[in-house]
Motif scaffolding. Structure first.
Motif, PDB file in Angstrom:
ATOM      1  N   ASN A 146      43.385  57.969  37.917  1.00 52.90           N
ATOM      2  CA  ASN A 146      42.920  57.485  36.624  1.00 52.90           C
ATOM      3  C   ASN A 146      43.627  56.164  36.347  1.00 52.90           C
ATOM      4  OD1 ASN A 146      42.661  60.461  36.694  1.00 52.90           O
ATOM      5  ND2 ASN A 146      41.720  60.153  34.729  1.00 52.90           N
ATOM      6  N   LEU A 147      42.855  55.159  35.984  1.00 51.88           N
ATOM      7  CA  LEU A 147      43.389  53.826  35.718  1.00 51.88           C
ATOM      8  C   LEU A 147      43.037  53.397  34.299  1.00 51.88           C
ATOM      9  CD1 LEU A 147      42.186  52.107  39.011  1.00 51.88           C
ATOM     10  CD2 LEU A 147      44.466  52.991  38.543  1.00 51.88           C
ATOM     11  N   LYS A 148      43.974  52.752  33.626  1.00 52.90           N
ATOM     12  CA  LYS A 148      43.698  52.200  32.299  1.00 52.90           C
ATOM     13  C   LYS A 148      42.797  50.969  32.393  1.00 52.90           C
ATOM     14  CE  LYS A 148      47.855  53.559  29.793  1.00 52.90           C
ATOM     15  NZ  LYS A 148      49.014  53.054  29.055  1.00 52.90           N
ATOM     16  N   SER A 149      42.912  50.230  33.481  1.00 54.71           N
ATOM     17  CA  SER A 149      42.198  48.959  33.630  1.00 54.71           C
ATOM     18  C   SER A 149      40.694  49.158  33.783  1.00 54.71           C
ATOM     19  CB  SER A 149      42.709  48.219  34.861  1.00 54.71           C
ATOM     20  OG  SER A 149      44.077  47.958  34.748  1.00 54.71           O
ATOM     21  N   PRO A 150      39.914  48.205  33.296  1.00 52.53           N
ATOM     22  CA  PRO A 150      38.469  48.241  33.508  1.00 52.53           C
ATOM     23  C   PRO A 150      38.133  47.698  34.903  1.00 52.53           C
ATOM     24  CG  PRO A 150      39.034  46.312  32.226  1.00 52.53           C
ATOM     25  CD  PRO A 150      40.314  47.088  32.426  1.00 52.53           C
ATOM     26  N   PRO A 151      36.970  48.079  35.448  1.00 47.45           N
ATOM     27  CA  PRO A 151      36.587  47.581  36.771  1.00 47.45           C
ATOM     28  C   PRO A 151      35.982  46.176  36.688  1.00 47.45           C
ATOM     29  CG  PRO A 151      34.938  49.092  35.970  1.00 47.45           C
ATOM     30  CD  PRO A 151      36.041  49.077  34.931  1.00 47.45           C
ATOM     31  N   LYS A 207      40.708  43.945  38.291  1.00 49.95           N
ATOM     32  CA  LYS A 207      41.860  44.482  37.559  1.00 49.95           C
ATOM     33  C   LYS A 207      42.150  45.935  37.931  1.00 49.95           C
ATOM     34  CE  LYS A 207      41.644  41.326  33.798  1.00 49.95           C
ATOM     35  NZ  LYS A 207      41.299  40.884  32.546  1.00 49.95           N
ATOM     36  N   ALA A 208      41.106  46.738  38.084  1.00 49.77           N
ATOM     37  CA  ALA A 208      41.307  48.141  38.447  1.00 49.77           C
ATOM     38  C   ALA A 208      41.897  48.251  39.854  1.00 49.77           C
ATOM     39  CB  ALA A 208      39.995  48.906  38.349  1.00 49.77           C
ATOM     40  N   ASN A 209      41.434  47.425  40.785  1.00 51.34           N
ATOM     41  CA  ASN A 209      41.985  47.455  42.140  1.00 51.34           C
ATOM     42  C   ASN A 209      43.450  47.029  42.150  1.00 51.34           C
ATOM     43  OD1 ASN A 209      39.668  48.382  43.388  1.00 51.34           O
ATOM     44  ND2 ASN A 209      38.886  46.341  43.824  1.00 51.34           N
ATOM     45  N   GLU A 210      43.817  46.047  41.340  1.00 51.53           N
ATOM     46  CA  GLU A 210      45.218  45.623  41.248  1.00 51.53           C
ATOM     47  C   GLU A 210      46.094  46.759  40.731  1.00 51.53           C
ATOM     48  OE1 GLU A 210      45.597  42.061  38.911  1.00 51.53           O
ATOM     49  OE2 GLU A 210      44.106  41.005  40.126  1.00 51.53           O
TER      50      GLU A 210
END
Length: 74
Positions: free
Chosen positions: A27-32, A36-39
């Motif tokens: 689960n990632l806070k960043s949007p795709p 940003k999500a990959n980072e």
């Protein structure tokens, strides 16, 4: 080492779990957006496996929720 991950962007908190089939659910806070999500994914996995960010490589699924990640041991 190669692992299979399923990414869930825009989550309320960042966390890593593993299901019964050995797939990592991240689960990632960043949007795709704009990578940003990959980072964030690379940062979380580097911390989880205690390696440098440069040792975590997205091999397959750069723009997909399902990815294959290679973690290079030093």
């Amino acid at each position: 080492m190669k692992i299979t991950v399923k990414v869930k962007p825009n989550s309320s908190q960042s966390k890593i779990t593993q299901n019964s089939e050995g797939i990592w659910i991240i689960n990632l806070k960043s949007p795709p957006v704009d990578g940003k999500a990959n980072e964030e994914l690379i940062s979380l996995l580097a911390k989880q496996f205690k390696v440098k960010k440069s040792q975590v490589i997205i091999k397959l699924g750069l723009s997909s929720k399902n990815k294959v990640i290679e973690i290079i041991d030093s």
